[in-house]
Motif scaffolding. Structure first.
Motif, PDB file in Angstrom:
ATOM      1  N   VAL A 396      -6.953   5.176  -2.944  1.00 19.80           N
ATOM      2  CA  VAL A 396      -5.930   6.051  -2.345  1.00 19.80           C
ATOM      3  C   VAL A 396      -4.697   5.227  -1.973  1.00 19.80           C
ATOM      4  N   ALA A 397      -4.927   4.030  -1.442  1.00 23.26           N
ATOM      5  CA  ALA A 397      -3.788   3.151  -1.096  1.00 23.26           C
ATOM      6  C   ALA A 397      -2.995   2.801  -2.355  1.00 23.26           C
ATOM      7  N   ALA A 398      -3.709   2.604  -3.475  1.00 23.41           N
ATOM      8  CA  ALA A 398      -3.020   2.283  -4.734  1.00 23.41           C
ATOM      9  C   ALA A 398      -2.175   3.476  -5.202  1.00 23.41           C
ATOM     10  N   TRP A 399      -2.699   4.681  -5.029  1.00 25.43           N
ATOM     11  CA  TRP A 399      -1.892   5.874  -5.358  1.00 25.43           C
ATOM     12  C   TRP A 399      -0.632   5.910  -4.494  1.00 25.43           C
ATOM     13  N   MET A 400      -0.792   5.585  -3.203  1.00 29.94           N
ATOM     14  CA  MET A 400       0.374   5.596  -2.305  1.00 29.94           C
ATOM     15  C   MET A 400       1.403   4.548  -2.761  1.00 29.94           C
ATOM     16  N   ARG A 401       0.883   3.391  -3.166  1.00 28.42           N
ATOM     17  CA  ARG A 401       1.769   2.323  -3.653  1.00 28.42           C
ATOM     18  C   ARG A 401       2.465   2.784  -4.938  1.00 28.42           C
ATOM     19  N   TYR A 402       1.731   3.461  -5.800  1.00 29.03           N
ATOM     20  CA  TYR A 402       2.230   3.901  -7.120  1.00 29.03           C
ATOM     21  C   TYR A 402       3.336   4.954  -6.967  1.00 29.03           C
ATOM     22  N   VAL A 403       3.117   5.958  -6.090  1.00 30.07           N
ATOM     23  CA  VAL A 403       4.111   7.037  -5.981  1.00 30.07           C
ATOM     24  C   VAL A 403       5.374   6.575  -5.251  1.00 30.07           C
ATOM     25  N   GLY A 404       5.322   5.374  -4.695  1.00 25.99           N
ATOM     26  CA  GLY A 404       6.544   4.801  -4.120  1.00 25.99           C
ATOM     27  C   GLY A 404       7.573   4.527  -5.205  1.00 25.99           C
ATOM     28  N   GLY A 405       7.060   4.377  -6.467  1.00 27.12           N
ATOM     29  CA  GLY A 405       7.982   4.345  -7.606  1.00 27.12           C
ATOM     30  C   GLY A 405       8.429   2.977  -8.079  1.00 27.12           C
ATOM     31  N   THR A 406       7.896   1.884  -7.489  1.00 24.75           N
ATOM     32  CA  THR A 406       8.252   0.529  -7.939  1.00 24.75           C
ATOM     33  C   THR A 406       6.991  -0.288  -8.153  1.00 24.75           C
ATOM     34  N   ASP A 407       6.898  -0.987  -9.286  1.00 24.31           N
ATOM     35  CA  ASP A 407       5.656  -1.727  -9.562  1.00 24.31           C
ATOM     36  C   ASP A 407       5.700  -3.128  -8.954  1.00 24.31           C
ATOM     37  N   GLU A 408       4.699  -3.933  -9.235  1.00 20.98           N
ATOM     38  CA  GLU A 408       4.575  -5.247  -8.581  1.00 20.98           C
ATOM     39  C   GLU A 408       5.642  -6.235  -9.071  1.00 20.98           C
ATOM     40  N   LYS A 409       6.279  -5.921 -10.194  1.00 19.09           N
ATOM     41  CA  LYS A 409       7.357  -6.789 -10.689  1.00 19.09           C
ATOM     42  C   LYS A 409       8.725  -6.286 -10.194  1.00 19.09           C
ATOM     43  N   ASP A 411       9.883  -3.363 -11.050  1.00 19.02           N
ATOM     44  CA  ASP A 411      10.422  -2.398 -12.023  1.00 19.02           C
ATOM     45  C   ASP A 411      10.095  -0.962 -11.593  1.00 19.02           C
ATOM     46  N   PRO A 412      10.943   0.007 -11.973  1.00 15.25           N
ATOM     47  CA  PRO A 412      10.664   1.402 -11.598  1.00 15.25           C
ATOM     48  C   PRO A 412       9.447   1.949 -12.334  1.00 15.25           C
ATOM     49  N   ILE A 413       8.674   2.806 -11.676  1.00 11.83           N
ATOM     50  CA  ILE A 413       7.538   3.493 -12.296  1.00 11.83           C
ATOM     51  C   ILE A 413       7.969   4.930 -12.598  1.00 11.83           C
ATOM     52  N   ASP A 414       7.679   5.410 -13.805  1.00  8.45           N
ATOM     53  CA  ASP A 414       8.009   6.797 -14.168  1.00  8.45           C
ATOM     54  C   ASP A 414       6.893   7.691 -13.639  1.00  8.45           C
ATOM     55  N   VAL A 415       7.018   8.053 -12.349  1.00 12.76           N
ATOM     56  CA  VAL A 415       5.970   8.842 -11.693  1.00 12.76           C
ATOM     57  C   VAL A 415       6.105  10.315 -12.093  1.00 12.76           C
ATOM     58  N   ARG A 416       5.072  10.868 -12.705  1.00 13.40           N
ATOM     59  CA  ARG A 416       5.076  12.279 -13.101  1.00 13.40           C
ATOM     60  C   ARG A 416       4.178  13.050 -12.147  1.00 13.40           C
ATOM     61  N   ASP A 417       4.733  13.953 -11.378  1.00 11.33           N
ATOM     62  CA  ASP A 417       3.968  14.716 -10.387  1.00 11.33           C
ATOM     63  C   ASP A 417       4.845  15.874  -9.916  1.00 11.33           C
ATOM     64  N   PRO A 418       4.267  17.075  -9.716  1.00 11.54           N
ATOM     65  CA  PRO A 418       5.126  18.173  -9.229  1.00 11.54           C
ATOM     66  C   PRO A 418       5.786  17.851  -7.888  1.00 11.54           C
ATOM     67  N   MET A 419       5.202  16.888  -7.130  1.00  9.16           N
ATOM     68  CA  MET A 419       5.765  16.521  -5.819  1.00  9.16           C
ATOM     69  C   MET A 419       6.429  15.135  -5.853  1.00  9.16           C
ATOM     70  N   ALA A 420       6.764  14.650  -7.053  1.00 11.40           N
ATOM     71  CA  ALA A 420       7.243  13.266  -7.190  1.00 11.40           C
ATOM     72  C   ALA A 420       8.383  12.922  -6.228  1.00 11.40           C
ATOM     73  N   ASP A 421       9.351  13.805  -6.097  1.00  7.80           N
ATOM     74  CA  ASP A 421      10.515  13.477  -5.242  1.00  7.80           C
ATOM     75  C   ASP A 421      10.112  13.355  -3.774  1.00  7.80           C
ATOM     76  N   GLN A 422       9.300  14.346  -3.308  1.00  7.57           N
ATOM     77  CA  GLN A 422       8.889  14.265  -1.894  1.00  7.57           C
ATOM     78  C   GLN A 422       8.053  13.008  -1.643  1.00  7.57           C
ATOM     79  N   LEU A 423       7.157  12.705  -2.596  1.00  2.00           N
ATOM     80  CA  LEU A 423       6.269  11.546  -2.420  1.00  2.00           C
ATOM     81  C   LEU A 423       7.079  10.255  -2.409  1.00  2.00           C
ATOM     82  N   LYS A 424       8.078  10.184  -3.273  1.00  2.00           N
ATOM     83  CA  LYS A 424       8.889   8.962  -3.347  1.00  2.00           C
ATOM     84  C   LYS A 424       9.697   8.782  -2.063  1.00  2.00           C
ATOM     85  N   ALA A 425      10.138   9.894  -1.516  1.00  2.00           N
ATOM     86  CA  ALA A 425      10.975   9.841  -0.297  1.00  2.00           C
ATOM     87  C   ALA A 425      10.145   9.516   0.946  1.00  2.00           C
TER      88      ALA A 425
END
Ligand code: CS2
Length: 475
Positions: A396-409, A411-425
């Motif tokens: 679950v923590a990894a999902w939270m890290r992932y929807v933040g939209g930036t990877d470990e390098k 770089d931006p992650i292309d997060v696909r989710d109906p709630m992507a904007d809210q999750l990123k914010a």
């Protein structure tokens, strides 16, 4: 010259289309690799008018690929000893709902249609993932309640067609959900009745009394088709088929035996008709889809592109084994005819099949719709048993890290989710735990969950996914 592939004939059907007996919503890759294949074989085996009218609720792509081929397409079974193509001809017709919603309602209202089946993904039910209730504020639901003659949602189309059949004094059809949701039959029934009650309470009563919504467990790993796949097929089969699907050999379909007016002889080609699907469904959602999502987020963050790449890594394979045996299997009732440890051993073989390039990025999609049934329910059961599921909490923590939209390098992650904007914010763990559509109040407020989740999130940020996995399997 066609589609850039000179002198290669386009696939076309070899026989007349079968008479339509099923309307299927969601003609994507999984449907083609699963429902359409089982139905093709069942008709070959036992006959019956079970041709499929496939309906796309959004894009014309499937229609544009299938129509020029008379609905025929190629199912390609992948295995270590090479791809095996087979032409499937169970699809008789393809409709695009936004282009002509009336035609879809009419197709479903036709008395010859006995089943309406669904592979519309988790978000297609317009429900609240944490409760299963219809999301009455969903813009498409609001639209459909005001425009029942031209619906946009699966729920809207089902109610509009049942209203027509009821008004004509006709028999109901069976609604067959084939999506990865717990008690998917009851969930589909609940959202349809919620909608019908808001539209016409008398119709809702008729639906409640007369329309069956059997549950199913569906299973076949089917990555999205790539251009390279289409070219590969042309190479091995000598024809061009942009509608082809590549999938594993394994398949399992467990179906609650509750139909209004019969079904194809799917059991004659390996499907299981049973009284109760729940235990099979829970097994599959937690053991397969739960570890799929875990490997998708941690694997992606660790720079691993496919599930095959993830489990080829001994530490990630160790993560899977430890999750199954210490955190998932202890929460599961034993389904009839299944042995849970053996089931998980088969899963590892399926995940290790490198002929299947199943992207971590693809599985990572729509986490807001997938987490409750794949991870959060299992976590809640562990905590209720007095056990702290550190592996699932790390997922679950990894999902939270992932929807933040930036990877470990960075770089931006292309997060696909109906709630992507809210999750990123959202600003980290506490904000994300505030989404009641995903996290129940009970779980979100539970300190036994919040504290280790926060620690895992901080560990991922400071040390990275690979180190966090290493630390977990050493526990
Ligand atoms: C996957 C599923 O994309 C995903 O979320 O976990 O599509 C999975 O491959 C199927 O459920 C396997 O039956």
């Amino acid at each position: 010259m066609e589609d850039g592939l000179p002198d290669k004939p386009r696939l076309n059907r070899s026989c007349d289309a079968p008479k339509v007996g099923i309307v299927h919503l969601g003609p994507g890759a999984f449907f083609r690799a699963f429902n359409a294949v089982y139905t093709d074989e069942a008709m070959a085996n036992a006959g019956g008018d079970w041709g499929i009218c496939a309906v796309s609720l959004r894009s014309p792509t499937a229609r544009d690929q299938l129509d020029p081929q008379g609905g025929a397409f190629t199912s390609v079974t992948l295995s270590e000893d090479g791809p095996k193509p087979r032409v499937i001809e169970s699809i008789s017709r393809v409709l695009v709902a936004p282009e002509d919603p009336n035609a879809v309602v009419d197709a479903m209202a036709d008395a010859g249609v006995k089943i309406v089946s669904l592979t519309i993904t988790e978000k297609g039910y317009c429900h609240e993932p944490a409760t299963g209730a219809l999301n009455r504020t969903h813009p498409d639901v609001v639209h459909d309640l005001a425009n029942i003659a031209a619906p946009r949602t699966a729920v809207g189309f089902i109610v509009a067609a049942l209203a027509k059949r009821h008004a004509a004094g006709g028999k109901p059809f069976t609604v067959l959900s084939c999506d990865n949701l717990p008690s998917n039959g009851a969930l589909a029934r609940g959202t349809v009745l919620d909608f019908a009650r808001a539209y016409d309470p008398a119709l809702a009563d008729w639906i409640a009394e007369n329309v069956p919504f059997p549950a199913t467990m569906v299973d076949r790993i089917t990555p999205a088709t790539t251009d390279a796949d289409v070219e590969k097929l042309t190479e091995i089969a000598g024809y061009h088929d942009p509608a082809c699907v590549f999938h594993e050999a394994f398949r399992q379909w467990v179906i609650e035996d509750d139909f209004a007016d019969g079904s194809p002889a799917w059991d004659s080609v390996g499907a299981q008709f049973v009284k109760d699907v729940d235990a099979h469904e829970l097994m599959k959602l937690r053991c397969l889809n739960g570890t799929h999502s875990t490997m998708a987020y941690l694997g992606y963050l660790a720079g691993l592109a496919t599930i095959g790449d993830v489990v080829t890594d001994p530490e990630f394979a160790g993560l899977c084994e430890k999750l199954w045996h210490e955190e998932i299997i202890p929460t599961l009732p034993q389904p009839d005819g299944e042995d849970l440890p053996a089931y998980c051993a088969t899963l590892m073989d399926r995940f290790k099949d490198t002929s299947i390039r199943h992207k971590t990025w693809q599985i990572a999609m729509d986490g807001s719709q997938k987490l409750p049934q794949r991870l959060l329910g299992t976590i809640a059961d562990n905590l209720a048993q007095g056990h702290l599921p550190n592996g699932l909490i790390l997922a679950v923590a990894a999902w939270m890290r992932y929807v933040g939209g930036t990877d470990e390098k960075g770089d931006p992650i292309d997060v696909r989710d109906p709630m992507a904007d809210q999750l990123k914010a959202a600003d980290g763990v506490f904000d994300l735990l505030g989404f009641r559509d995903i996290f129940s109040e009970m779980l979100a407020q539970n300190p036994a969950f919040r504290a280790p989740l926060t620690a895992a999130y901080v560990r991922l940020q400071s040390q990275g996914a690979r180190a966090a996995v290493k630390e977990y399997i050493a526990q």
